[in-house]
Enzyme design. Structure first.
Site, PDB file in Angstrom:
ATOM      1  N   TYR A 178      -3.482  11.854   0.537  1.00 17.37           N
ATOM      2  CA  TYR A 178      -2.729  11.126  -0.484  1.00 17.37           C
ATOM      3  C   TYR A 178      -1.669  12.032  -1.107  1.00 17.37           C
ATOM      4  O   TYR A 178      -0.496  11.659  -1.218  1.00 17.37           O
ATOM      5  CB  TYR A 178      -3.708  10.620  -1.551  1.00 17.37           C
ATOM      6  CG  TYR A 178      -3.097   9.846  -2.689  1.00 17.37           C
ATOM      7  CD1 TYR A 178      -3.030   8.456  -2.657  1.00 17.37           C
ATOM      8  CD2 TYR A 178      -2.611  10.490  -3.812  1.00 17.37           C
ATOM      9  CE1 TYR A 178      -2.489   7.736  -3.708  1.00 17.37           C
ATOM     10  CE2 TYR A 178      -2.066   9.786  -4.871  1.00 17.37           C
ATOM     11  CZ  TYR A 178      -2.010   8.409  -4.820  1.00 17.37           C
ATOM     12  OH  TYR A 178      -1.474   7.708  -5.861  1.00 17.37           O
ATOM     13  N   SER A 222     -25.513   5.593 -17.191  1.00 16.02           N
ATOM     14  CA  SER A 222     -25.156   4.762 -16.043  1.00 16.02           C
ATOM     15  C   SER A 222     -26.416   4.110 -15.490  1.00 16.02           C
ATOM     16  O   SER A 222     -27.340   4.811 -15.047  1.00 16.02           O
ATOM     17  CB  SER A 222     -24.484   5.601 -14.958  1.00 16.02           C
ATOM     18  OG  SER A 222     -24.432   4.878 -13.744  1.00 16.02           O
ATOM     19  N   LEU A 268     -11.857   0.044  -3.854  1.00 15.73           N
ATOM     20  CA  LEU A 268     -11.757  -1.172  -4.652  1.00 15.73           C
ATOM     21  C   LEU A 268     -11.651  -0.870  -6.149  1.00 15.73           C
ATOM     22  O   LEU A 268     -11.898  -1.738  -6.987  1.00 15.73           O
ATOM     23  CB  LEU A 268     -12.961  -2.084  -4.377  1.00 15.73           C
ATOM     24  CG  LEU A 268     -13.092  -2.526  -2.914  1.00 15.73           C
ATOM     25  CD1 LEU A 268     -14.324  -3.389  -2.720  1.00 15.73           C
ATOM     26  CD2 LEU A 268     -11.848  -3.276  -2.454  1.00 15.73           C
ATOM     27  N   GLU A 296       0.835  -1.205   0.000  1.00  9.18           N
ATOM     28  CA  GLU A 296       0.000   0.000   0.000  1.00  9.18           C
ATOM     29  C   GLU A 296       0.862   1.244   0.000  1.00  9.18           C
ATOM     30  O   GLU A 296       1.813   1.354   0.769  1.00  9.18           O
ATOM     31  CB  GLU A 296      -0.909  -0.007   1.236  1.00  9.18           C
ATOM     32  CG  GLU A 296      -2.273   0.587   0.981  1.00  9.18           C
ATOM     33  CD  GLU A 296      -3.071  -0.236  -0.012  1.00  9.18           C
ATOM     34  OE1 GLU A 296      -3.147   0.188  -1.198  1.00  9.18           O
ATOM     35  OE2 GLU A 296      -3.619  -1.272   0.372  1.00  9.18           O
ATOM     36  N   HIS A 297       0.541   2.182  -0.877  1.00 10.10           N
ATOM     37  CA  HIS A 297       1.266   3.444  -1.042  1.00 10.10           C
ATOM     38  C   HIS A 297       2.700   3.197  -1.527  1.00 10.10           C
ATOM     39  O   HIS A 297       3.589   4.016  -1.275  1.00 10.10           O
ATOM     40  CB  HIS A 297       1.270   4.260   0.256  1.00 10.10           C
ATOM     41  CG  HIS A 297      -0.076   4.835   0.599  1.00 10.10           C
ATOM     42  ND1 HIS A 297      -0.576   5.991   0.037  1.00 10.10           N
ATOM     43  CD2 HIS A 297      -1.054   4.385   1.427  1.00 10.10           C
ATOM     44  CE1 HIS A 297      -1.781   6.230   0.526  1.00 10.10           C
ATOM     45  NE2 HIS A 297      -2.092   5.261   1.368  1.00 10.10           N
ATOM     46  N   THR A 298       2.907   2.093  -2.203  1.00  8.61           N
ATOM     47  CA  THR A 298       4.224   1.820  -2.778  1.00  8.61           C
ATOM     48  C   THR A 298       4.260   2.067  -4.278  1.00  8.61           C
ATOM     49  O   THR A 298       5.337   2.263  -4.841  1.00  8.61           O
ATOM     50  CB  THR A 298       4.644   0.361  -2.512  1.00  8.61           C
ATOM     51  OG1 THR A 298       3.613  -0.514  -2.977  1.00  8.61           O
ATOM     52  CG2 THR A 298       4.885   0.112  -1.035  1.00  8.61           C
ATOM     53  N   ASP A 348      -3.844   0.080 -10.002  1.00  9.94           N
ATOM     54  CA  ASP A 348      -5.268  -0.213 -10.125  1.00  9.94           C
ATOM     55  C   ASP A 348      -5.630  -0.690 -11.528  1.00  9.94           C
ATOM     56  O   ASP A 348      -6.334  -1.685 -11.706  1.00  9.94           O
ATOM     57  CB  ASP A 348      -6.096   1.020  -9.773  1.00  9.94           C
ATOM     58  CG  ASP A 348      -5.967   1.403  -8.313  1.00  9.94           C
ATOM     59  OD1 ASP A 348      -5.380   0.618  -7.539  1.00  9.94           O
ATOM     60  OD2 ASP A 348      -6.443   2.492  -7.941  1.00  9.94           O
ATOM     61  N   SER A 380     -13.235   1.195  -8.464  1.00 11.64           N
ATOM     62  CA  SER A 380     -14.351   1.228  -9.407  1.00 11.64           C
ATOM     63  C   SER A 380     -14.006   2.044 -10.649  1.00 11.64           C
ATOM     64  O   SER A 380     -14.462   1.729 -11.752  1.00 11.64           O
ATOM     65  CB  SER A 380     -15.599   1.803  -8.732  1.00 11.64           C
ATOM     66  OG  SER A 380     -15.349   3.102  -8.221  1.00 11.64           O
ATOM     67  N   SER A 381     -13.191   3.077 -10.484  1.00 10.25           N
ATOM     68  CA  SER A 381     -12.821   3.901 -11.649  1.00 10.25           C
ATOM     69  C   SER A 381     -11.929   3.122 -12.612  1.00 10.25           C
ATOM     70  O   SER A 381     -12.106   3.197 -13.832  1.00 10.25           O
ATOM     71  CB  SER A 381     -12.132   5.190 -11.196  1.00 10.25           C
ATOM     72  OG  SER A 381     -10.949   4.912 -10.470  1.00 10.25           O
TER      73      SER A 381
END
Length: 360
Positions: free
Chosen positions: A211, A61, A115, A27-29, A162, A117-118
């Site tokens: 972030y 949508s 998770l 995470e955050h790597t 992602d 979604s984008s």
């Protein structure tokens, strides 16, 4: 129930899908050129494409019950349509012409839970365009185009994890990814284990500002250490000379990369769980991206029989937790956990295994 034909009254040409993802370690790597270990989740985004009857693009949508009409000469629209326009524009920047289209989107990937979604929407859209226009794009190029769409048209300075996970991973394996070289390897989950994901019910309100701040701190730490990125440091002792909070930020990234590299070698479910627990402690104490509710949910999971390990997943400041649990026990463990979590004043929901049930 709405469908492509009832919305647009034109023929459906192609359909494509892509999954969301959950990150097990790392995470955050990714924006530190480091190593990550995500897996796809069962939930998917489906995109259906057909040719527009006029010179405009029309996006619908199913979940939002919202239609957006866009002229190519106009500005980028807001909300879900900006990701679709970003994919179209990113393709056009490579010299590919995209005709006006009707686009129908349906998804069961949870939004706002960390998770991706984008990324699922971007990869599904680009897969659909690849099929419709017979484009010679491989899965890595699809991921890279999705990342460019998110950075330049949605305004999110994301790493590549992602989109690579959505494009290349599946729900029964882990994807080891070196985010600098894009070298990758499909790995088995630890033997005799399964994945549980629970939404904490805490919105990620600070994720954007936090972030960006963490990213800037990592860049400052790398500069002071004289390296291109923190991935170039493997010994945690190297960062001890840094001033606070850079020392703790860098220590998280270095130790997190080491956890991913250990897991890549193949470890037992017990050891993998220990690495997840250590990851959460590092995210909480050194990287400071957890919040009390997330810590409560993770602590309950870690203390529940049948759980090997648990941690927050995603950017933090809210969102979801992921746990590695004994096979066949995820549903039972989830309900036990949510009941205790509710007693402490929170509302959570099971995300994986697929479920829309929550403790009310």
């Amino acid at each position: 129930m709405s469908d492509f034909k009832s919305i647009f009254s034109t023929p459906l040409e192609v359909e494509a899908a892509a999954p969301g993802r959950v990150n097990l370690l790392g995470e955050h790597t990714d924006y530190n050129d480091g190593f990550v270990l995500p897996t796809a989740i069962p939930q998917q985004t489906i995109v259906q494409l057909g040719y527009s009857a006029d010179q405009a693009f029309h996006f619908y949508s199913h979940e939002l019950k919202e239609q957006v009409d866009w002229q190519p000469s106009g500005t980028t629209p807001a909300e879900f349509a900006r990701y679709l326009v970003g994919c179209i524009r990113s393709l056009e920047e490579t010299g590919i012409s995209v005709p006006p289209l009707n686009v129908f989107v349906a998804s069961d990937v949870p939004i706002g839970s960390g998770l991706s979604s984008s990324a699922a929407l971007e990869v599904a859209m680009l897969r659909g365009l690849r099929s419709l226009l017979n484009l010679k794009l491989n899965d890595v190029q699809i991921a890279q185009l999705g990342q460019q769409a998110e950075i330049h048209y949605a305004g999110v300075q994301c790493g590549i994890m992602d989109q690579m996970a959505s494009s290349l991973a599946d729900p029964v394996h882990m994807l080891f990814l070196d985010t600098r070289s894009l070298d990758r390897q499909i790995l088995d989950l630890p033997e005799n284990s399964e994945i549980l994901v629970i939404d904490s019910g805490i919105p990620r309100t600070l994720a954007g500002s936090g972030y960006n701040q963490r990213r800037a701190e990592c860049e400052a730490a790398a500069k002071q250490l004289g390296v291109k990125a923190l991935r170039d440091i493997s010994d945690p002792a190297t960062v001890e000379s840094l001033p606070e909070p850079l020392r703790r930020r860098a220590r998280h990234v270095v130790t997190e990369n080491n956890r991913v590299l250990e897991a890549k070698q193949g470890v037992s479910a017990d050891r993998f769980g220990e690495l997840m627990n250590a990851s959460h402690a590092s995210l909480r104490d050194d990287y400071e991206v957890s919040v009390p509710g997330l810590d409560q949910l993770v602590a309950i999971l870690q203390q529940t029989p049948g759980v090997f390990g648990a941690r927050l997943t995603g950017a933090g400041f809210g969102g979801a937790c992921v746990a590695l649990v004994q096979p066949g026990q995820a549903e039972t463990i989830a309900h036990q956990t949510l009941e205790k979590y509710q007693q402490q004043g929170f509302q959570g929901k099971i995300l994986v295994p697929e479920s829309d049930r929550s403790i009310r």
